[in-house]
Design an enzyme around this catalytic site. Structure first.
Site, PDB file in Angstrom:
ATOM      1  N   GLY A 109      15.985  -5.846  29.994  1.00  0.00           N
ATOM      2  CA  GLY A 109      17.370  -5.348  29.986  1.00  0.00           C
ATOM      3  C   GLY A 109      18.256  -6.016  31.026  1.00  0.00           C
ATOM      4  O   GLY A 109      19.487  -6.019  30.880  1.00  0.00           O
ATOM      5  N   GLU A 112      19.438  -8.940  29.269  1.00  0.00           N
ATOM      6  CA  GLU A 112      20.365  -8.472  28.220  1.00  0.00           C
ATOM      7  C   GLU A 112      21.722  -8.077  28.803  1.00  0.00           C
ATOM      8  O   GLU A 112      22.759  -8.325  28.190  1.00  0.00           O
ATOM      9  CB  GLU A 112      19.746  -7.286  27.477  1.00  0.00           C
ATOM     10  CG  GLU A 112      18.579  -7.715  26.599  1.00  0.00           C
ATOM     11  CD  GLU A 112      17.967  -6.551  25.856  1.00  0.00           C
ATOM     12  OE1 GLU A 112      17.625  -5.548  26.519  1.00  0.00           O
ATOM     13  OE2 GLU A 112      17.838  -6.635  24.625  1.00  0.00           O
ATOM     14  N   GLU A 132       9.883  -8.227  26.622  1.00  0.00           N
ATOM     15  CA  GLU A 132       9.516  -6.955  25.988  1.00  0.00           C
ATOM     16  C   GLU A 132       8.241  -6.994  25.161  1.00  0.00           C
ATOM     17  O   GLU A 132       7.494  -6.014  25.140  1.00  0.00           O
ATOM     18  CB  GLU A 132      10.685  -6.457  25.115  1.00  0.00           C
ATOM     19  CG  GLU A 132      11.846  -5.857  25.901  1.00  0.00           C
ATOM     20  CD  GLU A 132      12.851  -6.878  26.404  1.00  0.00           C
ATOM     21  OE1 GLU A 132      12.573  -8.094  26.321  1.00  0.00           O
ATOM     22  OE2 GLU A 132      13.910  -6.452  26.892  1.00  0.00           O
TER      23      GLU A 132
END
Ligand code: COA
Length: 254
Positions: A109, A112, A132
């Site tokens: 994340g 991201e 992930e």
């Protein structure tokens, strides 16, 4: 306790994720505060440029808070991801320009979040990656879509399917980071953008983002639509006047 330290540096607002002990990972509290700050700066008259960085020297953001995640039910994880996706999308849809100052590891994340920003400035430390699949999941904050748009499907698949971490130099070479530098460089970049006409900057940001998913003819028509937003502005006239008077323009955002 606030999850972010927020400070103004000139025209730029710097948001520092204040969770060094958990490597600035995204907890529910941090995400909810992030969503609030994004909404605040996206309101009319809000801040023009935001730089997001992480506290300490080790991490920009180590992804989801995995300790918190271990105690969450599948429904709670779904709700978290829903807000994560909405918040990252709100960053893209905002008229405000967001710059990630990647001061250390940006994983899952964290990468991201950086991908949802308009620009990425990276220091020489830390690794980046969408790791992930190594945890039995896939990127849930838009990583599969944004990384492939940024780097192309081949490079995105290589990074996402291997879950590999790459170093700062590789990230720069691949184009995952736009330019090398520390927080000061990110703020300087932000100042350079903030000096320009606000309506024009926002229109250019949206023209680029929205055009990426269109064919060239539709994308060129879209550019015209965004150009038209600047035509009736006082700032356009001020730009012409300042040029004629050989002085820097003073833009008002109208
Ligand atoms: N969620 C919650 N806590 C995290 C975390 C995360 N994503 N990443 C790191 N931490 C915690 C560690 O558990 C450790 O806590 P402890 O002191 O209670 O043991 C603390 O942060 C420091 O971690 P450490 O690994 O010792 O720090 P480092 O500076 O050597 O390395 C990272 C930093 C980010 C490279 C490393 O912590 C890491 O790889 N984290 C996992 C990242 C990840 O897989 N994210 C999810 C992607 S889907």
């Amino acid at each position: 306790m606030a999850e972010f330290r927020v400070e103004k540096r000139g025209a730029v607002e710097v948001w520092t994720i204040d969770g060094e002990a958990r490597r600035n990972s995204i907890s529910r509290a941090m995400l909810s505060e992030l969503a609030g700050h994004v909404a605040r700066v996206s309101a009319p008259g809000g801040t023009r440029v935001v730089v997001i960085t992480g506290a300490g020297e080790q991490a920009f953001c180590a992804g989801a808070d995995l300790k918190e995640r271990a105690g969450m039910s599948p429904d709670e994880v779904r709700a978290f991801l829903d807000l994560l996706r909405k918040t990252f999308r709100a960053i893209e849809l905002s008229d405000c320009v967001f710059i990630a100052a990647i001061n250390g590891a940006a994983l899952g994340g964290g990468t991201e979040l950086a991908l949802a920003c308009d620009l990425r400035v990276g220091g020489s430390k830390g690794s980046m990656g969408l790791t992930e699949v190594k945890l039995g999941i896939i990127p849930g904050g838009g990583g599969t879509q944004r990384l492939s748009r940024l780097l192309g499907p081949g490079r995105a698949k290589e990074l996402i399917l291997t879950g590999r971490r790459i170093n700062a130099a590789e990230a720069l070479e691949l184009g995952l980071v736009d330019r090398g530098g520390q927080l000061d460089a990110a703020v300087a970049l932000g100042e350079e953008i903030a000096a320009n006409a606000p309506i024009a900057v926002a229109a250019a940001k949206h023209a680029i983002d929205e055009g990426l998913s269109l064919g060239l003819d539709d994308a060129l028509a879209l550019e015209q639509v965004h150009y038209a937003k600047t035509l009736g502005t006082e700032d356009r006239l001020e730009g012409l006047k300042a040029f004629a008077e050989k002085r820097p323009p003073k833009f008002q955002g109208r």
